[in-house]
Scaffold this motif. Structure first.
Motif, short mmCIF file in Angstrom:
data_model
loop_
_atom_site.label_atom_id
_atom_site.label_comp_id
_atom_site.label_asym_id
_atom_site.label_seq_id
_atom_site.Cartn_x
_atom_site.Cartn_y
_atom_site.Cartn_z
N ALA A 126 0.83 -1.21 0.00
CA ALA A 126 0.00 0.00 0.00
C ALA A 126 0.86 1.26 0.00
N VAL A 127 1.92 1.24 0.81
CA VAL A 127 2.80 2.41 0.87
C VAL A 127 3.43 2.65 -0.50
N VAL A 128 3.87 1.57 -1.16
CA VAL A 128 4.48 1.72 -2.48
C VAL A 128 3.48 2.34 -3.45
N ALA A 129 2.27 1.81 -3.48
CA ALA A 129 1.26 2.32 -4.40
C ALA A 129 0.92 3.78 -4.10
N PHE A 130 0.70 4.08 -2.83
CA PHE A 130 0.35 5.45 -2.45
C PHE A 130 1.50 6.42 -2.73
N ALA A 131 2.72 6.00 -2.40
CA ALA A 131 3.86 6.90 -2.58
C ALA A 131 4.06 7.22 -4.06
N LEU A 132 3.97 6.22 -4.91
CA LEU A 132 4.11 6.45 -6.35
C LEU A 132 3.02 7.39 -6.85
N ASN A 133 1.79 7.11 -6.43
CA ASN A 133 0.67 7.92 -6.88
C ASN A 133 0.81 9.37 -6.42
N TYR A 134 1.06 9.55 -5.15
CA TYR A 134 1.13 10.91 -4.63
C TYR A 134 2.37 11.65 -5.10
N ALA A 135 3.47 10.91 -5.32
CA ALA A 135 4.68 11.56 -5.83
C ALA A 135 4.40 12.19 -7.18
N CYS A 136 3.58 11.55 -7.99
CA CYS A 136 3.26 12.10 -9.31
C CYS A 136 2.45 13.39 -9.18
N TYR A 137 1.49 13.39 -8.30
CA TYR A 137 0.74 14.63 -8.08
C TYR A 137 1.64 15.73 -7.51
N PHE A 138 2.45 15.36 -6.53
CA PHE A 138 3.37 16.34 -5.94
C PHE A 138 4.31 16.90 -7.00
N SER A 139 4.79 16.00 -7.89
CA SER A 139 5.78 16.45 -8.88
C SER A 139 5.21 17.57 -9.74
N GLU A 140 3.94 17.49 -10.06
CA GLU A 140 3.32 18.55 -10.87
C GLU A 140 3.19 19.84 -10.07
N ILE A 141 2.91 19.70 -8.79
CA ILE A 141 2.84 20.90 -7.94
C ILE A 141 4.22 21.55 -7.85
N TYR A 142 5.25 20.70 -7.64
CA TYR A 142 6.62 21.23 -7.57
C TYR A 142 6.99 21.93 -8.87
N ARG A 143 6.65 21.26 -10.00
CA ARG A 143 7.03 21.81 -11.30
C ARG A 143 6.41 23.20 -11.48
N GLY A 144 5.12 23.29 -11.15
CA GLY A 144 4.47 24.59 -11.25
C GLY A 144 5.16 25.62 -10.37
#
Lengths: 217, 261
Positions: free
Chosen positions: A92-110
């Motif tokens: 679960a941690v792996v799935a959640f971390a991958l998923n949320y990292a992608c959303y975070f990455s877009e926030i960081y990029r912006g």
């Protein structure tokens, strides 16, 4: 009733809160790596990362949890998750971390792209290294910019932790649901209190952090 | 020997040639004003001097040392470029102060980071930091901003911010101080205080390259004026001569257009 609350509290802390904390611990730095990759000047790398982000953001987290947990076994890979509840939590941690990292990455990029290029240039002409420019000039401005959207995502994460039920990580809602067969509905309502309280604390925390950083513009 | 020797600089952005065979020298203590319409390449030239752009051809020498040679990749290594930049100071059109730091910290930050690389930093940390702080106070005083040391950039007017930016550039004691249209982002009533500071620096024989649209200021303060158009130096010489009695037709056209506006 006390026994019910005790069980609910335990389920919330051991499963929901633990999953929440571990997801953040991994997703926050991983998101930074992904955002760097998506902005890379090496075009094939940027393209690869962007495709990955598209796939992760474009499919349900529930599906990702199921594939990550059951995939290795069903596809007869050499790799498999540890047995029992520990293994389910790790998956679960792996799935959640991958998923949320992608959303975070877009926030960081912006956030990164929103910082005027003149800031980096000012650091450069003053003889700073890339690392110094990032840590001493960019980082705090970035944090200030991304705080509101990050707060939003992180609040969503609190509630998403219930999705781990799909691979039998028995969270607070699943625990409460067991009581419905005994004709009790109030434990389900009670779970809402846990989420509301936790989100309330996070809201205060983010409000405090935003205020802390309001000394500059 | 001139402080700055720029030879045969050329720069393209894609297929567009922005700078074409730019050569000039600057003597110690002199101020060079670069004038010209937007798109003439004057800002790009300044950015080349500060290694914010990499020329496609040509060399840049300071005090006889070759800082940049387009034909020699060894002069373009990241680690060396960082040190070489310190020969130049840069004041930007839009100030580019660091918003999260006070005026004083904006001035001391780079010096503090550079000091950490000194071998005696650990031993003499307190004395070194004190010197850097004193230097910042002196510079703020010189800029007439002694009472603004603890203000954050957003609490300062544009003119005050630009003066902090000048102090920040001076703090690293550059050989040559560059200004990129230092008053263009300011309200008209605030340009005076910034120009006054630059004028004082000129009187103190600070070596400067100033890209500006302020013709009267260029004429009064600069020791040399260079007019650029279409990426080339059209005319260069004594300020009064270039601005009041230009030899070239293109310079005359530019100046008359300027007088009309």
């Amino acid at each position: 009733m006390q026994a019910v609350f005790l069980r609910l509290t335990e389920a919330f802390l051991v499963n929901n809160v633990r999953l929440f904390v571990l997801t953040l611990v991994f997703a926050i730095p991983l998101g930074l790596l992904i955002s760097m990759g998506s902005m890379s000047r090496v075009k094939p790398l940027a393209w690869l990362i962007k495709t990955f982000v598209w796939i992760i953001r474009g499919t349900p987290l529930m599906l990702q949890i199921l594939i990550i947990y059951f995939g290795p076994g069903l596809m007869e890979m050499a790799f498999h998750w540890p047995r029992g509840s520990a293994g389910r939590m790790v998956a679960a941690v792996v799935a959640f971390a991958l998923n949320y990292a992608c959303y975070f990455s877009e926030i960081y990029r912006g956030g990164i792209q929103g910082i005027p290029p003149g800031q980096k240039e000012a650091g450069e002409v003053l003889g700073m290294t890339r690392g110094q420019i990032f840590f001493k000039v960019t980082l705090l401005q970035l944090v200030k910019r991304i705080l509101p959207p990050m707060g939003n995502e992180i609040i969503t994460l609190v509630k998403d932790t219930a999705l781990a039920n799909y691979i039998s990580v028995i969270d607070v809602i699943m625990t409460a649901k067991e009581y419905t067969s005994a004709g009790l509905i109030w434990p389900l309502f009670a779970t809402a209190i846990y989420f509301l309280a936790f989100v309330g604390i996070l809201t205060l925390l983010f409000g405090w952090a935003e205020k802390k950083l309001s000394y500059f513009k | 020997m001139p402080v700055l020797e720029v030879s045969h600089i050329e720069k393209h952005f894609g297929a567009t040639r922005v700078l074409e065979d730019i050569s000039f020298t600057l003597e110690e203590g002199q101020a060079l004003a670069i004038i010209g319409s937007s798109g003439s390449g004057k800002t790009t030239l300044l950015r080349c001097l500060n290694f914010l752009e990499r020329p496609d051809q040509g060399t840049i020498r300071v005090r006889g040392e070759t800082l940049f040679d387009a034909a020699d990749p060894a002069t373009q290594r990241e680690s060396e470029v960082r040190k070489k930049r310190l020969h130049f100071g840069m004041v930007f059109q839009s100030f580019n102060l660091f918003p999260q730091y006070t005026a004083r910290k904006n001035i001391t930050l780079a010096s503090e980071l550079l000091a950490q690389e000194r071998p005696d930093f650990k031993r003499d940390k307190r004395r070194i930091l004190e010197e850097i702080g004193d230097n910042a106070c002196r510079l703020l005083d010189q800029m007439g901003l002694a009472d603004r040391a603890d203000h954050y950039p957003h609490q300062l007017s544009g003119g005050q911010q630009q003066r902090v930016a000048i102090a920040r550039a001076l703090a690293l004691k550059p050989d040559i101080l560059c200004f990129d249209e230092p008053t263009s982002a300011l309200d008209p009533e605030l340009t005076g205080e910034v120009l006054k500071v630059i004028r004082t620096l000129a009187e103190q024989n600070t070596t400067m390259v100033i890209v500006t649209h302020e013709m009267a200021f260029a004429r009064d303060v600069a020791d040399q004026v260079m007019f650029m158009d279409g990426g080339v130096i059209v005319e260069q010489g004594d300020p009064t001569q270039v601005i009041e009695h230009p030899r070239e037709e293109r310079t005359r056209q530019f100046l008359s257009r300027y007088a009309e506006n």
